[in-house]
Each structure stands twice: as structure tokens, then as C-alpha cells.
Design a protein around this motif. Structure first.
Motif, PDB file in Angstrom:
ATOM      1  N   GLU A   1      77.887  33.163  61.199  1.00 59.22           N
ATOM      2  CA  GLU A   1      77.110  32.018  61.692  1.00 59.22           C
ATOM      3  C   GLU A   1      76.583  32.302  63.106  1.00 59.22           C
ATOM      4  O   GLU A   1      75.414  32.057  63.408  1.00 59.22           O
ATOM      5  CB  GLU A   1      77.952  30.729  61.692  1.00 59.22           C
ATOM      6  CG  GLU A   1      78.097  30.116  60.306  1.00 59.22           C
ATOM      7  CD  GLU A   1      78.748  28.727  60.300  1.00 59.22           C
ATOM      8  OE1 GLU A   1      78.590  28.009  59.311  1.00 59.22           O
ATOM      9  OE2 GLU A   1      79.435  28.375  61.292  1.00 59.22           O
TER      10      GLU A   1
ATOM     11  N   TYR B   1      72.993  30.744  63.247  1.00 60.38           N
ATOM     12  CA  TYR B   1      72.639  29.921  64.410  1.00 60.38           C
ATOM     13  C   TYR B   1      71.402  30.451  65.153  1.00 60.38           C
ATOM     14  O   TYR B   1      70.475  29.679  65.409  1.00 60.38           O
ATOM     15  CB  TYR B   1      73.839  29.767  65.363  1.00 60.38           C
ATOM     16  CG  TYR B   1      75.011  28.960  64.814  1.00 60.38           C
ATOM     17  CD1 TYR B   1      74.933  28.283  63.597  1.00 60.38           C
ATOM     18  CD2 TYR B   1      76.198  28.882  65.519  1.00 60.38           C
ATOM     19  CE1 TYR B   1      76.014  27.546  63.108  1.00 60.38           C
ATOM     20  CE2 TYR B   1      77.281  28.139  65.040  1.00 60.38           C
ATOM     21  CZ  TYR B   1      77.186  27.476  63.842  1.00 60.38           C
ATOM     22  OH  TYR B   1      78.248  26.749  63.373  1.00 60.38           O
TER      23      TYR B   1
ATOM     24  N   HIS C   1      82.954  26.618  67.778  1.00 64.15           N
ATOM     25  CA  HIS C   1      83.450  27.924  67.323  1.00 64.15           C
ATOM     26  C   HIS C   1      84.345  28.541  68.381  1.00 64.15           C
ATOM     27  O   HIS C   1      85.353  29.169  68.068  1.00 64.15           O
ATOM     28  CB  HIS C   1      82.291  28.884  67.053  1.00 64.15           C
ATOM     29  CG  HIS C   1      81.629  28.680  65.724  1.00 64.15           C
ATOM     30  ND1 HIS C   1      80.756  29.584  65.190  1.00 64.15           N
ATOM     31  CD2 HIS C   1      81.727  27.669  64.828  1.00 64.15           C
ATOM     32  CE1 HIS C   1      80.341  29.141  64.008  1.00 64.15           C
ATOM     33  NE2 HIS C   1      80.905  27.972  63.777  1.00 64.15           N
TER      34      HIS C   1
ATOM     35  N   HIS D   1      84.280  20.118  62.492  1.00 65.52           N
ATOM     36  CA  HIS D   1      83.112  20.978  62.644  1.00 65.52           C
ATOM     37  C   HIS D   1      82.401  21.197  61.298  1.00 65.52           C
ATOM     38  O   HIS D   1      81.173  21.109  61.209  1.00 65.52           O
ATOM     39  CB  HIS D   1      83.550  22.313  63.261  1.00 65.52           C
ATOM     40  CG  HIS D   1      82.463  23.330  63.348  1.00 65.52           C
ATOM     41  ND1 HIS D   1      81.452  23.261  64.265  1.00 65.52           N
ATOM     42  CD2 HIS D   1      82.212  24.443  62.603  1.00 65.52           C
ATOM     43  CE1 HIS D   1      80.630  24.282  64.087  1.00 65.52           C
ATOM     44  NE2 HIS D   1      81.067  25.015  63.089  1.00 65.52           N
TER      45      HIS D   1
ATOM     46  N   GLU E   1      78.622  20.077  60.137  1.00 65.40           N
ATOM     47  CA  GLU E   1      77.642  21.021  59.595  1.00 65.40           C
ATOM     48  C   GLU E   1      77.123  20.511  58.256  1.00 65.40           C
ATOM     49  O   GLU E   1      75.913  20.482  58.017  1.00 65.40           O
ATOM     50  CB  GLU E   1      78.272  22.416  59.418  1.00 65.40           C
ATOM     51  CG  GLU E   1      78.422  23.146  60.731  1.00 65.40           C
ATOM     52  CD  GLU E   1      78.829  24.607  60.593  1.00 65.40           C
ATOM     53  OE1 GLU E   1      78.544  25.372  61.518  1.00 65.40           O
ATOM     54  OE2 GLU E   1      79.459  24.986  59.579  1.00 65.40           O
TER      55      GLU E   1
HETATM   56 FE   LIG Z   1      80.181  26.700  62.157  1.00 65.84          FE
END
Ligand SMILES: [Fe+2]
Ligand SMILES: [Fe+2]
Length: 166
Positions: free
Chosen positions: A52, A57, A78, A112, A116
Motif C-alpha cells: 500500500e 497510496y 500504518h 484503519h 479504507e
Molecule cells: Fe492501509
């Protein structure tokens, strides 16, 4: 096989959530079992946050500047997970803080992943086309091959340190 980025990441989340449930259901005295589960959880999270951070990202941030705030928050979440994973990796499962630290990791990662899945992925799906998502997914599949599996590997450490100094 679909390489849709969101499908791939959701599959990872599902696997992680299953291990979280197994940890929670393992019972007070299942020390060895919980130790194994936590190592597996850390491995999956190390790979997942890596792909990610390295692919999903930055690509999405480039293509969809509107989601910049979400991406920045996700990097920070993260980082919290990285720190907890690193600490847990060097702990023994019979340490009195092992279960507590794992519980905090689970709570934080669940939050988290919920964000997402419920907020971020829908925006990304709306903003990007199928082809773009498949291309990003293909890159993540490729990177998984060489992604770190343990928080002590140089590429995982670099990611954690970059988050502190950048
Ligand atoms: Fe993530
Ligand atoms: Fe994720």
C-alpha cells in the motif's frame, strides 16, 4: 484472475480479520498458539502495508489529489501499526504485555481497515477507472514477491524510518 487493486486489498483485509478473530478466541492460556498467530498477523501486515505504501497510496495520491488527506492519515496509521509490529516481533508470547499490545494492534488496524473499506475505497473506485485499478493491482501483485515479510528486514525498517524523518 482479476487484478483489481481494491479487490486484492480487501482479500488481504479478510485474511487479517480472520486471524484477529482467531487470536481473540484462542483463550487465556493458549500462549504458544497466540504467539504463532501474532507472527502470522505481523507477516501479513508487513507485506500489506508495504504494497500500500509503495504502490497504492502514491499512485492514488497522484491520480486523485482530492484524497490526499485520507492518504496522509493512512500513512500515519500504518506507522503506528509498524511500531507495534516491531515491538511485538521482539517480544515473547508469555510477556505480560504481549496480549495487551496485540489487542491495541488489532483495535487500531481494524479501525484503519474499516476506514479504507467504508470511506476510502468507494472514493477511489469512483475516481479511477477499471483499467487504472487493474494496473495498480498488477503492480502490487508483482511487488508482493519481493516485499518484506518481517519488520526487521531492511526494506520494512526503511519504511518505518522514512515515516519518522520525511
Ligand atoms: Fe492501509
Ligand atoms: Fe489496507
Amino acid at each position: 484472475m482479476s487484478t483489481d487493486a481494491i479487490v486484492l486489498l480487501k482479500d488481504d483485509h479478510k485474511e487479517v480479520r480472520q486471524l484477529f478473530r482467531e487470536f481473540e478466541q484462542a483463550g487465556e492460556n493458549a500462549t504458544a498458539r497466540k504467539g504463532q498467530l501474532v507472527r502470522k498477523i505481523i507477516e501479513l501486515l508487513t507485506i500489506h502495508t508495504y504494497i500500500e505504501n509503495e504502490v497504492m497510496y502514491p499512485e492514488v495520491r497522484d491520480l486523485l489529489p482530492d484524497v490526499e488527506t485520507d492518504v496522509l492519515e493512512a500513512y500515519e496509521e500504518h506507522h503506528v501499526a509498524d511500531v507495534l509490529c516491531m515491538e511485538l516481533w521482539s517480544m515473547e508470547p508469555d510477556d505480560e504485555r504481549f496480549d495487551a499490545k496485540t489487542t491495541v494492534l488489532i483495535e487500531s488496524v481494524r479501525h484503519h481497515m474499516d476506514e479504507e473499506e467504508q470511506e476510502w475505497f468507494p472514493k477511489v473506485r469512483e475516481g479511477l477507472g477499471r483499467a487504472q485499478l487493474q494496473e495498480i493491482g498488477a503492480k502490487m501483485i508483482e511487488l508482493k514477491e519481493t516485499a518484506p515479510r518481517k519488520p526487521t528486514q531492511p526494506s520494512a525498517l526503511k519504511k518505518a524510518i522514512d515515516a519518522l524523518i520525511s
